[in-house]
Scaffold this motif. Structure first.
Motif, PDB file in Angstrom:
ATOM      1  N   ILE A  95     -30.337 -42.826 -47.864  1.00  0.00           N
ATOM      2  CA  ILE A  95     -29.979 -43.073 -48.844  1.00  0.00           C
ATOM      3  C   ILE A  95     -28.686 -44.912 -48.616  1.00  0.00           C
ATOM      4  O   ILE A  95     -27.888 -44.127 -47.566  1.00  0.00           O
ATOM      5  N   ARG A  96     -28.698 -45.388 -49.257  1.00  0.00           N
ATOM      6  CA  ARG A  96     -28.090 -46.685 -49.254  1.00  0.00           C
ATOM      7  C   ARG A  96     -26.674 -47.314 -50.434  1.00  0.00           C
ATOM      8  O   ARG A  96     -27.307 -46.490 -51.621  1.00  0.00           O
ATOM      9  N   ILE A  97     -25.610 -46.883 -50.476  1.00  0.00           N
ATOM     10  CA  ILE A  97     -24.059 -46.793 -51.755  1.00  0.00           C
ATOM     11  C   ILE A  97     -23.893 -47.383 -51.814  1.00  0.00           C
ATOM     12  O   ILE A  97     -23.403 -48.170 -50.357  1.00  0.00           O
ATOM     13  N   THR A  98     -23.925 -48.360 -52.376  1.00  0.00           N
ATOM     14  CA  THR A  98     -22.295 -49.370 -53.099  1.00  0.00           C
ATOM     15  C   THR A  98     -21.674 -49.273 -54.484  1.00  0.00           C
ATOM     16  O   THR A  98     -21.958 -48.919 -54.891  1.00  0.00           O
ATOM     17  N   VAL A  99     -20.852 -49.696 -53.622  1.00  0.00           N
ATOM     18  CA  VAL A  99     -19.674 -50.216 -54.317  1.00  0.00           C
ATOM     19  C   VAL A  99     -19.334 -50.653 -54.590  1.00  0.00           C
ATOM     20  O   VAL A  99     -18.433 -51.621 -53.835  1.00  0.00           O
ATOM     21  N   ALA A 100     -18.742 -50.865 -56.310  1.00  0.00           N
ATOM     22  CA  ALA A 100     -18.617 -52.483 -57.096  1.00  0.00           C
ATOM     23  C   ALA A 100     -19.153 -53.848 -56.295  1.00  0.00           C
ATOM     24  O   ALA A 100     -18.695 -54.564 -55.664  1.00  0.00           O
ATOM     25  N   GLY A 101     -20.825 -53.383 -55.671  1.00  0.00           N
ATOM     26  CA  GLY A 101     -21.077 -54.501 -55.135  1.00  0.00           C
ATOM     27  C   GLY A 101     -21.496 -54.635 -53.673  1.00  0.00           C
ATOM     28  O   GLY A 101     -22.002 -54.790 -52.708  1.00  0.00           O
TER      29      GLY A 101
END
Length: 121
Positions: free
Chosen positions: A34-40
């Motif tokens: 999984i890849r997690i992004t926060v605010a882009g």
């Protein structure tokens, strides 16, 4: 049955077999991480094969267990992200809009490079 009906049925079955083989051949490989992004901004990438709990800032918690990733905690008002389907080897996406967190299934934890696409204007 008439000869034309048999030919039509045979043609439909042959087309279905060809489409099935083509889909199996071109099917994208499943998610291994999984890849997690926060605010882009990319927060990180984690394998689905390793059970772990990931704290995403001070707002969300993602848990990977038995090859499935789910959002277990969120401080958003509606908690819709916690009700979304888990991400597994078939892929998927979990989105928490108020906290701008996106969790998506990707190829593998080692693949940091996506397929490059050149845009010509």
């Amino acid at each position: 049955m008439k000869k034309k009906e048999l030919i039509l049925i045979g043609s439909i079955l042959a087309a279905a077999a060809i489409l099935s083989l083509a889909m199996a051949f071109f099917r994208r490989s499943g998610s291994e991480s999984i890849r997690i992004t926060v605010a882009g901004e990319e927060y990180g990438t984690w394998p689905l094969s390793e059970d772990q709990t990931i704290e995403i800032g001070s707002t969300n918690v993602c848990e990977i267990k038995n090859g499935r990733a789910v959002m277990t905690e969120a401080d958003c008002p509606d908690h819709l992200c916690m009700k979304q389907a888990p991400i597994d080897e078939n892929g998927g996406v979990i989105v928490c809009l108020p906290n701008q967190v996106i969790i998506e299934g990707t190829g593998s934890a080692d693949d940091s490079d996506e397929e490059a696409v050149d845009v010509v204007m």
